[in-house]
Each structure stands twice: as C-alpha cells, then as structure tokens.
Design a protein around this motif. Structure first.
Motif, PDB file in Angstrom:
ATOM      1  N   ARG A 137      23.256  44.660  41.024  1.00 53.45           N
ATOM      2  CA  ARG A 137      22.895  45.924  40.358  1.00 53.45           C
ATOM      3  C   ARG A 137      21.836  46.707  41.118  1.00 53.45           C
ATOM      4  NH1 ARG A 137      25.611  47.092  35.467  1.00 53.45           N
ATOM      5  NH2 ARG A 137      25.607  49.009  36.607  1.00 53.45           N
TER       6      ARG A 137
ATOM      7  N   GLU B 292      42.768  42.358  45.032  1.00 51.11           N
ATOM      8  CA  GLU B 292      43.135  41.718  43.765  1.00 51.11           C
ATOM      9  C   GLU B 292      41.861  41.334  43.052  1.00 51.11           C
ATOM     10  OE1 GLU B 292      45.165  38.758  45.752  1.00 51.11           O
ATOM     11  OE2 GLU B 292      47.028  39.877  45.854  1.00 51.11           O
TER      12      GLU B 292
ATOM     13  N   LEU C 124      33.132  48.396  39.835  1.00 52.78           N
ATOM     14  CA  LEU C 124      32.758  48.765  41.213  1.00 52.78           C
ATOM     15  C   LEU C 124      33.941  49.401  41.934  1.00 52.78           C
ATOM     16  CD1 LEU C 124      31.073  48.611  43.872  1.00 52.78           C
ATOM     17  CD2 LEU C 124      31.849  46.247  44.092  1.00 52.78           C
TER      18      LEU C 124
HETATM   19  C1  LIG Z   1      31.068  42.600  41.891  1.00 50.13           C
HETATM   20  C2  LIG Z   1      29.747  42.536  42.640  1.00 50.13           C
HETATM   21  C3  LIG Z   1      30.016  42.317  44.131  1.00 50.13           C
HETATM   22  C4  LIG Z   1      28.998  43.870  42.449  1.00 50.13           C
HETATM   23  O1  LIG Z   1      27.845  43.844  43.260  1.00 50.13           O
HETATM   24  P1  LIG Z   1      26.524  44.681  42.884  1.00 50.13           P
HETATM   25  O2  LIG Z   1      25.665  44.698  44.096  1.00 50.13           O
HETATM   26  O3  LIG Z   1      25.921  44.155  41.648  1.00 50.13           O
HETATM   27  O4  LIG Z   1      27.141  46.112  42.591  1.00 50.13           O
HETATM   28  P2  LIG Z   1      26.391  47.539  42.701  1.00 50.13           P
HETATM   29  O5  LIG Z   1      24.960  47.376  42.305  1.00 50.13           O
HETATM   30  O6  LIG Z   1      26.676  48.106  44.035  1.00 50.13           O
HETATM   31  O7  LIG Z   1      27.146  48.355  41.580  1.00 50.13           O
HETATM   32  C5  LIG Z   1      28.061  49.388  41.898  1.00 50.13           C
HETATM   33  C6  LIG Z   1      28.873  49.686  40.660  1.00 50.13           C
HETATM   34  O8  LIG Z   1      29.601  48.527  40.275  1.00 50.13           O
HETATM   35  C7  LIG Z   1      29.696  48.477  38.842  1.00 50.13           C
HETATM   36  N1  LIG Z   1      29.004  47.272  38.352  1.00 50.13           N
HETATM   37  C8  LIG Z   1      28.333  46.372  39.087  1.00 50.13           C
HETATM   38  N2  LIG Z   1      27.883  45.371  38.294  1.00 50.13           N
HETATM   39  C9  LIG Z   1      28.289  45.672  37.036  1.00 50.13           C
HETATM   40  C10 LIG Z   1      28.148  45.014  35.777  1.00 50.13           C
HETATM   41  N3  LIG Z   1      27.476  43.847  35.670  1.00 50.13           N
HETATM   42  N4  LIG Z   1      28.707  45.592  34.703  1.00 50.13           N
HETATM   43  C11 LIG Z   1      29.386  46.739  34.793  1.00 50.13           C
HETATM   44  N5  LIG Z   1      29.554  47.433  35.969  1.00 50.13           N
HETATM   45  C12 LIG Z   1      29.015  46.887  37.063  1.00 50.13           C
HETATM   46  C13 LIG Z   1      29.046  49.741  38.347  1.00 50.13           C
HETATM   47  O9  LIG Z   1      30.034  50.733  38.298  1.00 50.13           O
HETATM   48  C14 LIG Z   1      28.070  50.041  39.453  1.00 50.13           C
HETATM   49  O10 LIG Z   1      27.720  51.403  39.513  1.00 50.13           O
HETATM   50  P3  LIG Z   1      26.409  51.911  38.696  1.00 50.13           P
HETATM   51  O11 LIG Z   1      25.276  51.077  39.195  1.00 50.13           O
HETATM   52  O12 LIG Z   1      26.329  53.369  39.073  1.00 50.13           O
HETATM   53  O13 LIG Z   1      26.702  51.648  37.248  1.00 50.13           O
HETATM   54  C15 LIG Z   1      28.832  41.395  42.072  1.00 50.13           C
HETATM   55  O14 LIG Z   1      28.767  41.516  40.670  1.00 50.13           O
HETATM   56  C16 LIG Z   1      29.309  40.001  42.434  1.00 50.13           C
HETATM   57  O15 LIG Z   1      28.967  39.470  43.493  1.00 50.13           O
HETATM   58  N6  LIG Z   1      30.100  39.391  41.531  1.00 50.13           N
HETATM   59  C17 LIG Z   1      30.609  38.027  41.766  1.00 50.13           C
HETATM   60  C18 LIG Z   1      31.649  38.013  42.848  1.00 50.13           C
HETATM   61  C19 LIG Z   1      32.851  38.889  42.499  1.00 50.13           C
HETATM   62  O16 LIG Z   1      33.308  38.928  41.362  1.00 50.13           O
HETATM   63  N7  LIG Z   1      33.360  39.584  43.522  1.00 50.13           N
HETATM   64  C20 LIG Z   1      34.530  40.422  43.379  1.00 50.13           C
HETATM   65  C21 LIG Z   1      35.751  39.620  43.547  1.00 50.13           C
HETATM   66  S1  LIG Z   1      37.228  40.585  43.294  1.00 50.13           S
END
Ligand SMILES: CC(C)(COP(=O)(O)OP(=O)(O)OC[C@H]1O[C@@H](n2cnc3c(N)ncnc32)[C@H](O)[C@@H]1OP(=O)(O)O)[C@@H](O)C(=O)NCCC(=O)NCCS
Length: 158
Positions: free
Chosen positions: A80, A106, A117
């Motif tokens: 985040r 996927e 995201l």
């Molecule tokens: C998915 C993941 C990579 C996002 O990384 P992050 O650095 O937290 O994401 P960002 O801070 O860049 O967020 C960008 C956007 O993603 C979305 N987002 C990220 N985390 C979110 C959450 N917990 N709930 C809802 N939306 C979320 C939002 O749209 C966000 O935009 P905003 O901040 O303007 O609301 C991270 O949660 C992660 O590593 N998850 C576990 C691994 C995974 O599931 N990878 C994807 C496999 S398909």
C-alpha cells in the motif's frame, strides 16, 4: 517517504525474493524456480529495493507480440505504498519494448488487492480458468491489457 530503486533482479536477490514469495502465496514458487526465472534470458525479472533490501519483485515474459505477467509480490510490510503499481508499470514498459501488443495475466478470483491493482493499471477481464488454483481450489480470472505502441515496425511515416 522512502525512495525505492527498481533494477533487474540478480542471483544474489533470490533468497530475499523467495522469502517474499513464501510470505505472499499459499503455493509459492520454489527458490529454484525463482533462480531459474532470474537467470533466464526469456524472463524479465525486476526487484524493488529500499536501502539495498529487496522489498518486492515482478517477473514477465514476452513471446512474439504477447506479454505475460508471471508474478508480482511486495513484502507484506511494504504494501500500500505504490510499489506494486511501480513494479507492474515497469514490466508493462518492458513488454512494450520487447514488442508485446497485449499483456495477459491470471489472478485468483478471491485476490481483491491484486485484481484492484490490475484494474487500476488498465487490465480488463478476458476469461476464466475453472478450478485452476489449488490450496484452496479456485478459479483463475484471466485479464488482459492492450498496449498502444509496442515495438512498432510500422515504418509508414518514414
Ligand atoms: C498485489 C500486491 C502486489 C499489491 O502491491 P502493493 O504495493 O500493496 O500495491 P500498491 O500500493 O501499488 O497499490 C496499487 C493499487 O492496487 C490496489 N490495492 C493494493 N492493495 C490493495 C488492498 N489491500 N485492497 C484493495 N486494493 C488494493 C489499489 O487499487 C491500489 O491503488 P490505490 O492505492 O490508489 O488504492 C500485494 O498486495 C502483494 O504482494 N500481494 C501478494 C502477492 C499477490 O497476490 N500477487 C499477485 C498475484 S496475481
């Protein structure tokens, strides 16, 4: 606010990438699979670092005019803060540079943070693979983003 550096992954990053992978997925890639991806010519692997520590990474592949996002993960305590978006944008840039016109991925249907995201980055739903994932069994949602330019070989304006 911290400054994050993005650079191509190196073999010395594999252990830290593997720790993030283990913390992020119910069926994580093995350390060996990560090492193979990092050393593969075909895979673009990028790491995000803060003060030399790996805090996130992504992997993508481009074949002909199609790109694929293989993996993206951010260390739980660094989420985040815009890192996932930064890593994904960098992979999309590389897919375009390598000639992709469309990029696919996927995602588990229950993975709301990742889906959000992807939607924010311009992906739309293209299909579904029934019971694709295990632990727990779940559908994969296939998403696609069309790239406007790619590596354009159209010389009609020359
Ligand atoms: C998915 C993941 C990579 C996002 O990384 P992050 O650095 O937290 O994401 P960002 O801070 O860049 O967020 C960008 C956007 O993603 C979305 N987002 C990220 N985390 C979110 C959450 N917990 N709930 C809802 N939306 C979320 C939002 O749209 C966000 O935009 P905003 O901040 O303007 O609301 C991270 O949660 C992660 O590593 N998850 C576990 C691994 C995974 O599931 N990878 C994807 C496999 S398909």
């Amino acid at each position: 606010m911290s400054e994050f550096l993005l650079r191509p992954s190196r073999t010395c990053d594999v252990d830290e990438m593997s720790d993030i992978e283990q913390a992020s997925f119910s069926v994580p890639w093995s350390r060996e699979s990560i090492r193979q991806a990092v050393t593969s010519d075909k895979v673009y692997s990028v790491c995000a670092l803060e003060n030399g520590k790996v805090v996130g990474y992504g992997m993508s592949l481009t074949a002909a005019d199609e790109g694929e996002i293989l993996n993206v993960a951010v260390s739980p305590e660094y989420r985040r803060r815009g890192l996932g978006e930064k890593i994904l944008s960098d992979m999309l840039r590389m897919c375009a540079e390598r000639g992709a016109r469309a990029v696919y991925l996927e995602v588990r249907e229950s993975n709301a943070p990742a889906a959000s995201l992807y939607v924010k980055t311009g992906f739309t739903v293209a299909g579904r693979r029934k019971n694709y994932y295990k632990y727990p069994t779940e559908d994969a949602v296939i998403m696609v983003k069309l790239l406007p330019g790619g590596d354009d070989n159209d010389n009609s304006c020359d």
